[in-house]
Enzyme design. Structure first.
Site, PDB file in Angstrom:
ATOM      1  N   GLU A  78      32.647  52.714  32.506  1.00  0.00           N
ATOM      2  CA  GLU A  78      33.876  52.898  31.753  1.00  0.00           C
ATOM      3  C   GLU A  78      33.592  53.265  30.308  1.00  0.00           C
ATOM      4  O   GLU A  78      34.747  53.320  29.638  1.00  0.00           O
ATOM      5  CB  GLU A  78      34.783  51.754  32.028  1.00  0.00           C
ATOM      6  CG  GLU A  78      34.321  50.388  31.390  1.00  0.00           C
ATOM      7  CD  GLU A  78      35.386  49.254  31.439  1.00  0.00           C
ATOM      8  OE1 GLU A  78      36.284  49.156  30.743  1.00  0.00           O
ATOM      9  OE2 GLU A  78      35.383  48.424  32.317  1.00  0.00           O
ATOM     10  N   CYS A 110      36.055  47.950  35.287  1.00  0.00           N
ATOM     11  CA  CYS A 110      34.862  47.230  35.682  1.00  0.00           C
ATOM     12  C   CYS A 110      34.760  46.883  37.240  1.00  0.00           C
ATOM     13  O   CYS A 110      33.743  46.494  37.692  1.00  0.00           O
ATOM     14  CB  CYS A 110      34.851  45.662  35.313  1.00  0.00           C
ATOM     15  SG  CYS A 110      34.873  45.683  33.467  1.00  0.00           S
ATOM     16  N   THR A 151      32.355  38.619  23.280  1.00  0.00           N
ATOM     17  CA  THR A 151      32.121  38.818  24.694  1.00  0.00           C
ATOM     18  C   THR A 151      31.722  40.358  25.058  1.00  0.00           C
ATOM     19  O   THR A 151      31.759  40.791  26.340  1.00  0.00           O
ATOM     20  CB  THR A 151      33.501  38.752  25.599  1.00  0.00           C
ATOM     21  OG1 THR A 151      34.067  39.703  25.008  1.00  0.00           O
ATOM     22  CG2 THR A 151      34.165  37.538  25.263  1.00  0.00           C
ATOM     23  N   SER A 200      45.379  39.518  30.792  1.00  0.00           N
ATOM     24  CA  SER A 200      44.203  39.953  31.535  1.00  0.00           C
ATOM     25  C   SER A 200      43.778  38.816  32.257  1.00  0.00           C
ATOM     26  O   SER A 200      43.354  38.766  33.497  1.00  0.00           O
ATOM     27  CB  SER A 200      43.409  40.573  30.784  1.00  0.00           C
ATOM     28  OG  SER A 200      42.349  41.349  31.487  1.00  0.00           O
ATOM     29  N   HIS A 232      32.972  38.909  39.095  1.00  0.00           N
ATOM     30  CA  HIS A 232      33.032  39.861  38.047  1.00  0.00           C
ATOM     31  C   HIS A 232      33.019  38.810  36.605  1.00  0.00           C
ATOM     32  O   HIS A 232      33.669  37.857  36.790  1.00  0.00           O
ATOM     33  CB  HIS A 232      34.254  40.666  37.881  1.00  0.00           C
ATOM     34  CG  HIS A 232      34.547  41.395  36.680  1.00  0.00           C
ATOM     35  ND1 HIS A 232      33.388  42.200  35.859  1.00  0.00           N
ATOM     36  CD2 HIS A 232      35.455  41.416  35.788  1.00  0.00           C
ATOM     37  CE1 HIS A 232      33.818  42.594  34.723  1.00  0.00           C
ATOM     38  NE2 HIS A 232      35.100  42.016  34.719  1.00  0.00           N
ATOM     39  N   LYS A 241      36.485  29.475  36.076  1.00  0.00           N
ATOM     40  CA  LYS A 241      37.838  29.295  36.496  1.00  0.00           C
ATOM     41  C   LYS A 241      38.219  30.059  37.921  1.00  0.00           C
ATOM     42  O   LYS A 241      39.062  29.235  38.841  1.00  0.00           O
ATOM     43  CB  LYS A 241      38.852  29.837  35.355  1.00  0.00           C
ATOM     44  CG  LYS A 241      38.719  29.132  34.157  1.00  0.00           C
ATOM     45  CD  LYS A 241      39.841  29.569  33.190  1.00  0.00           C
ATOM     46  CE  LYS A 241      39.861  28.836  31.737  1.00  0.00           C
ATOM     47  NZ  LYS A 241      40.552  29.474  30.730  1.00  0.00           N
ATOM     48  N   ASN A 275      29.175  40.672  28.320  1.00  0.00           N
ATOM     49  CA  ASN A 275      29.835  41.841  29.510  1.00  0.00           C
ATOM     50  C   ASN A 275      29.359  43.040  29.679  1.00  0.00           C
ATOM     51  O   ASN A 275      29.149  43.674  28.447  1.00  0.00           O
ATOM     52  CB  ASN A 275      31.168  41.512  28.937  1.00  0.00           C
ATOM     53  CG  ASN A 275      32.260  42.343  30.217  1.00  0.00           C
ATOM     54  OD1 ASN A 275      31.695  42.573  31.462  1.00  0.00           O
ATOM     55  ND2 ASN A 275      33.332  42.330  29.661  1.00  0.00           N
ATOM     56  N   SER A 308      40.221  46.093  35.330  1.00  0.00           N
ATOM     57  CA  SER A 308      41.627  46.035  34.692  1.00  0.00           C
ATOM     58  C   SER A 308      42.243  47.230  35.054  1.00  0.00           C
ATOM     59  O   SER A 308      41.674  48.407  35.263  1.00  0.00           O
ATOM     60  CB  SER A 308      41.424  45.817  33.106  1.00  0.00           C
ATOM     61  OG  SER A 308      40.925  44.616  32.705  1.00  0.00           O
TER      62      SER A 308
END
Length: 391
Positions: A78, A110, A151, A200, A232, A241, A275, A308
């Site tokens: 991307e 991604c 990040t 997001s 991811h 999470k 990332n 995204s």
């Protein structure tokens, strides 16, 4: 049986310690270390781009026979370098792959490396003797002192897909979902993305929850059937999470502990690299393979891919007997060798841009290099070099 036969990785030779960044931004370092589960991020100088990273990640895993057999090169990214010419075309040339091969680039934030793997699988089903090189290569940049700054990251994961895989065999259980949302995007006129961070995060977790529910409905599988689950990773805390989101009360304490330990292994590299967009899921897989002491042949590994915009997918694969023989033993040593930057040095690299003369030429400063590097521009054409040619 179709799957991943070889896997390689490359990241820039520079890193930024997030304790240093936190102190420079007058932030508690624990906000990054505990709040994001990040310790360091890789920083790319101007001489490093998605092409150099992609080619470097694939160079050492390919034999002469591979180069003569590969008939498709797909680069998922991307952070493309050209609105017309695919990064895969440059990579095809740098790796000296035989000429009668398709080479192209795919994009969907991604997620696109997962689409590329699926395309490769379909191609090999039709042509079992084919080999497809799939590379996920990106440089994640947000902005100095932005919310996303800690990040950031950069890296590339290369995967050779064949009908005789020696690492992972894909299962036919893919379940995908698409939502037209604006959680993260980068218009052509912007050098950095626009992010609705909280939104997001919620979309990532809800996409995971709903796709996992559909996956279970279609396959009849539960987490008890998995030895590990890779995610991811925009930042490792979000992936954690995600794991907690799909772990339910029906799991035995032993299985919960096993999945949690596997997850810890899967984020070890990301905690040091940051990332890498399209490659982050597959860096998670690589980290799991190279740092876990409990995996064995036949284990089912789950994958959650998210891009995204948004597209996500859940699928699985089985580890192949002898997969450990295909891995690199000194990955951590290579990560430790990166040069640590001061915050001031990092900011200098962040803002460095090509300085063109009236002919469209630009020369770049010399930095520590991977196998390939960008030496400059001639008539607005990118000039790539192999470090072996400099020796």
């Amino acid at each position: 049986m179709i799957g991943i036969d070889k896997i390689g990785f490359a990241t820039p030779k520079y890193k930024l310690d997030l304790t240093d960044l936190a102190l420079a931004r007058q932030t508690d370092p624990e906000k990054y270390h505990s709040g994001l589960l990040l310790d360091e991020i890789s920083i790319a100088p101007i001489s490093e781009d998605i092409v150099t990273l992609a080619a470097s990640s694939a160079k050492d895993i390919l034999t002469k026979d591979d180069r003569e057999s590969i008939d498709m090169v797909i680069v998922a990214t991307e952070t493309g370098i050209d609105q017309s010419k695919a990064a895969a075309v440059y990579v095809h040339h740098l790796l000296d792959i035989q000429p009668f091969a398709r080479s192209f680039e795919v994009k969907e934030a991604c997620y696109s490396a997962t689409a590329a793997l699926h395309y490769a699988k379909l191609h090999i089903e039709k042509s079992p003797e084919s080999k497809v090189l799939v590379i996920a290569s990106d440089i994640a940049k947000y902005g100095i002192a932005s919310a996303g700054e800690p990040t950031q990251g950069a890296g590339s994961v290369a995967m050779l897909i064949t009908s005789h895989p020696r690492i992972l065999a894909f299962n036919d259980d893919n379940v995908a979902q698409t939502r037209d949302i604006m959680d993260f995007w980068r218009p052509n006129y912007s050098d950095v993305p626009m992010v609705d961070g909280l939104y997001s995060t919620k979309q990532y977790l809800d996409s995971l929850k709903t796709t996992w529910k559909e996956y279970q409905k279609r396959t009849g599988l539960t987490l008890e059937d998995f030895a590990a689950f890779c995610f991811h990773i925009p930042f490792p805390k979000l992936a954690l999470k995600g794991l907690n989101k799909i772990m339910d009360r029906s799991l035995t304490p032993e299985k919960k502990e096993a999945l949690s330990l596997a997850f810890d292994d899967s984020i070890r590299y990301s905690k040091q690299v940051g990332n890498i967009y399209t490659g982050s899921l597959y860096l998670s897989f690589l980290s799991l393979l190279e740092t876990s002491s409990t995996l064995k042949a036949g284990d089912r590994i789950g994958f959650f891919s998210y891009g995204s915009g948004a597209v996500c997918e859940i699928f699985s694969g089985q580890l192949v007997d002898g997969y450990k023989d295909m891995l690199l033993a000194n990955r951590q040593e290579n990560l430790d060798k990166r040069t640590a930057l001061s915050v001031e040095e990092y900011e200098t690299l962040f803002y460095e841009k090509p300085q063109f003369d009236d002919k469209g030429d630009a020369a770049f400063s010399s930095y520590d290099k991977n196998a390939f590097y960008l030496s400059g521009m001639t008539n607005h054409q990118r000039q790539y070099k192999n470090t072996e040619e400099d020796a």
